[in-house]
Design an enzyme around this catalytic site. Structure first.
Site, PDB file in Angstrom:
ATOM      1  N   GLY A 156      41.809  49.319  53.251  1.00 27.92           N
ATOM      2  CA  GLY A 156      42.693  49.712  52.164  1.00 27.92           C
ATOM      3  C   GLY A 156      42.122  50.857  51.358  1.00 27.92           C
ATOM      4  O   GLY A 156      40.898  51.076  51.338  1.00 27.92           O
ATOM      5  N   ALA A 157      43.018  51.586  50.683  1.00 26.67           N
ATOM      6  CA  ALA A 157      42.573  52.721  49.871  1.00 26.67           C
ATOM      7  C   ALA A 157      43.357  52.810  48.565  1.00 26.67           C
ATOM      8  O   ALA A 157      43.390  53.854  47.935  1.00 26.67           O
ATOM      9  CB  ALA A 157      42.725  54.025  50.660  1.00 26.67           C
ATOM     10  N   ASP A 209      36.776  45.671  38.534  1.00 25.17           N
ATOM     11  CA  ASP A 209      36.953  45.044  39.848  1.00 25.17           C
ATOM     12  C   ASP A 209      35.659  45.038  40.653  1.00 25.17           C
ATOM     13  O   ASP A 209      35.302  44.037  41.282  1.00 25.17           O
ATOM     14  CB  ASP A 209      38.039  45.765  40.650  1.00 25.17           C
ATOM     15  CG  ASP A 209      39.438  45.401  40.203  1.00 25.17           C
ATOM     16  OD1 ASP A 209      39.627  44.299  39.649  1.00 25.17           O
ATOM     17  OD2 ASP A 209      40.369  46.214  40.411  1.00 25.17           O
ATOM     18  N   LYS A 214      47.318  50.156  39.073  1.00 24.09           N
ATOM     19  CA  LYS A 214      45.974  50.533  38.628  1.00 24.09           C
ATOM     20  C   LYS A 214      45.758  52.038  38.588  1.00 24.09           C
ATOM     21  O   LYS A 214      45.041  52.545  37.713  1.00 24.09           O
ATOM     22  CB  LYS A 214      44.926  49.859  39.514  1.00 24.09           C
ATOM     23  CG  LYS A 214      44.895  48.340  39.356  1.00 24.09           C
ATOM     24  CD  LYS A 214      43.845  47.684  40.225  1.00 24.09           C
ATOM     25  CE  LYS A 214      43.879  46.165  40.084  1.00 24.09           C
ATOM     26  NZ  LYS A 214      42.852  45.501  40.893  1.00 24.09           N
ATOM     27  N   ARG A 225      46.995  34.178  37.827  1.00 22.31           N
ATOM     28  CA  ARG A 225      46.224  33.112  37.178  1.00 22.31           C
ATOM     29  C   ARG A 225      45.414  33.639  36.005  1.00 22.31           C
ATOM     30  O   ARG A 225      44.599  32.911  35.431  1.00 22.31           O
ATOM     31  CB  ARG A 225      45.288  32.469  38.198  1.00 22.31           C
ATOM     32  CG  ARG A 225      46.019  31.787  39.348  1.00 22.31           C
ATOM     33  CD  ARG A 225      46.654  30.484  38.926  1.00 22.31           C
ATOM     34  NE  ARG A 225      47.412  29.854  39.988  1.00 22.31           N
ATOM     35  CZ  ARG A 225      47.642  28.544  40.067  1.00 22.31           C
ATOM     36  NH1 ARG A 225      47.169  27.737  39.154  1.00 22.31           N
ATOM     37  NH2 ARG A 225      48.364  28.049  41.059  1.00 22.31           N
ATOM     38  N   GLY A 244      44.473  50.862  44.647  1.00 21.13           N
ATOM     39  CA  GLY A 244      43.742  50.605  43.422  1.00 21.13           C
ATOM     40  C   GLY A 244      42.634  49.589  43.566  1.00 21.13           C
ATOM     41  O   GLY A 244      41.553  49.740  42.990  1.00 21.13           O
ATOM     42  N   THR A 256      47.234  44.906  37.289  1.00 21.17           N
ATOM     43  CA  THR A 256      47.139  44.506  38.682  1.00 21.17           C
ATOM     44  C   THR A 256      48.152  45.288  39.511  1.00 21.17           C
ATOM     45  O   THR A 256      48.771  46.241  39.032  1.00 21.17           O
ATOM     46  CB  THR A 256      47.315  42.979  38.813  1.00 21.17           C
ATOM     47  OG1 THR A 256      47.034  42.590  40.149  1.00 21.17           O
ATOM     48  CG2 THR A 256      48.698  42.523  38.410  1.00 21.17           C
TER      49      THR A 256
END
Length: 283
Positions: free
Chosen positions: A132-133, A108, A71, A21, A135, A67
């Site tokens: 999570g690890a 981010d 990254k 988007r 980007g 994205t």
């Protein structure tokens, strides 16, 4: 009449990318601030990210958002001219050319913090579990710590990646040693005020493999992925006791606003754009 060939060119690079988007957001910002631009979705082959970016700038492009899953590759591409935020994150989501050099930043974390504040869940004084690890997670760790969370634990399916991210941050900021930890996703324990899903699991149909009993009273479950309905992680969080759930649409708009300011020198107002984008998801 102005043609698109004379406009400043921007875009977002990813794989997949059709769902993005970002064009909607940046076109709305441009209308708001009176700037003419062209903003495209750009699909890069998994083995052709660097070539895609170099070709874009070689043909007069001005700036790129980056994205999944590129990254960390963007970090390498711009490593000679990184902002402090990007260097701490080890990941880049914003690229631009200046004085003949490619520059990189990570917005981010700024987008995430502004959205958490909008939801009345400022990280200050909170216990935060980050799933999570990759980007997306890398851009969040330092801003969350700097915002004053009392504890931040990185939990990843591959614990070695989580520990590498922990070591990277502490290598730059050893003062956070007592507040930052890392380990395996399946072994996550304790109770948390905010649990943030920075994995790509919600792009599929299953939530992360997360044990139960992790949500403190009044806790927020925040998914960096956004959708027109609750994501698998958000559904799981409701079942496991989260008091509030939210997707990452506000973070998306917030990080885009920070990128826009880097490129254009003006800060757009995000609330109207977020509202319009939310309505667009349902149509």
């Amino acid at each position: 009449m102005t043609t698109t060939t004379s406009l400043m060119r921007f875009g977002v690079v990813g794989n997949p990318i059709a769902h993005s988007r970002s064009p909607f957001i940046h076109e709305a910002f441009a209308s708001q601030t009176g700037i003419s631009l062209c903003y495209d979705r750009i699909l890069a082959p998994l083995d052709g990210f660097a070539h895609t970016c170099k070709d874009f700038f070689a043909h007069g492009g001005t700036g790129l958002n980056i994205t999944v899953p590129f990254k960390e590759q963007a970090f390498v591409l711009a490593q000679a001219h990184l902002t402090p935020r990007a260097r701490l994150a080890g990941a880049v989501n914003t690229l631009w050319m200046a004085n003949g050099h490619l520059h990189g930043c990570n917005t981010d974390g700024e987008g995430l913090l502004k959205d958490l504040e909008r939801l009345d869940y400022s990280p200050a004084g909170k216990r935060v579990l980050l799933l999570g690890a990759g980007g997306a997670a890398r851009g969040a760790v330092f801003p969350l710590l700097a915002a004053g969370c009392t504890r931040l634990h990185i939990a990843n399916r591959n614990p070695e990646r989580a520990q590498q991210l922990q070591a990277h941050i502490l290598g730059h900021m050893p003062e956070f040693t007592g507040r930052l930890s890392a380990g395996a996703l399946q072994q996550a324990s304790g109770v948390w005020d905010i649990i943030i899903n920075a994995t790509s699991s919600s792009l599929g149909s299953t939530p992360p493999d997360l044990p139960g009993g992790l949500y403190a009273s009044g806790a927020l479950a925040y998914d960096m992925v956004y959708a027109s309905q609750d994501t698998p992680f958000m559904l799981q969080a409701r079942e496991q006791g989260a008091a509030q759930v939210a997707d990452g649409l506000g973070m998306l708009v917030g990080q885009a606003a920070a990128s826009y300011e880097i490129w254009h020198g003006t800060r757009p107002e995000i609330s109207a754009v977020l509202k319009a984008l939310r309505l667009a998801l349902y149509t």
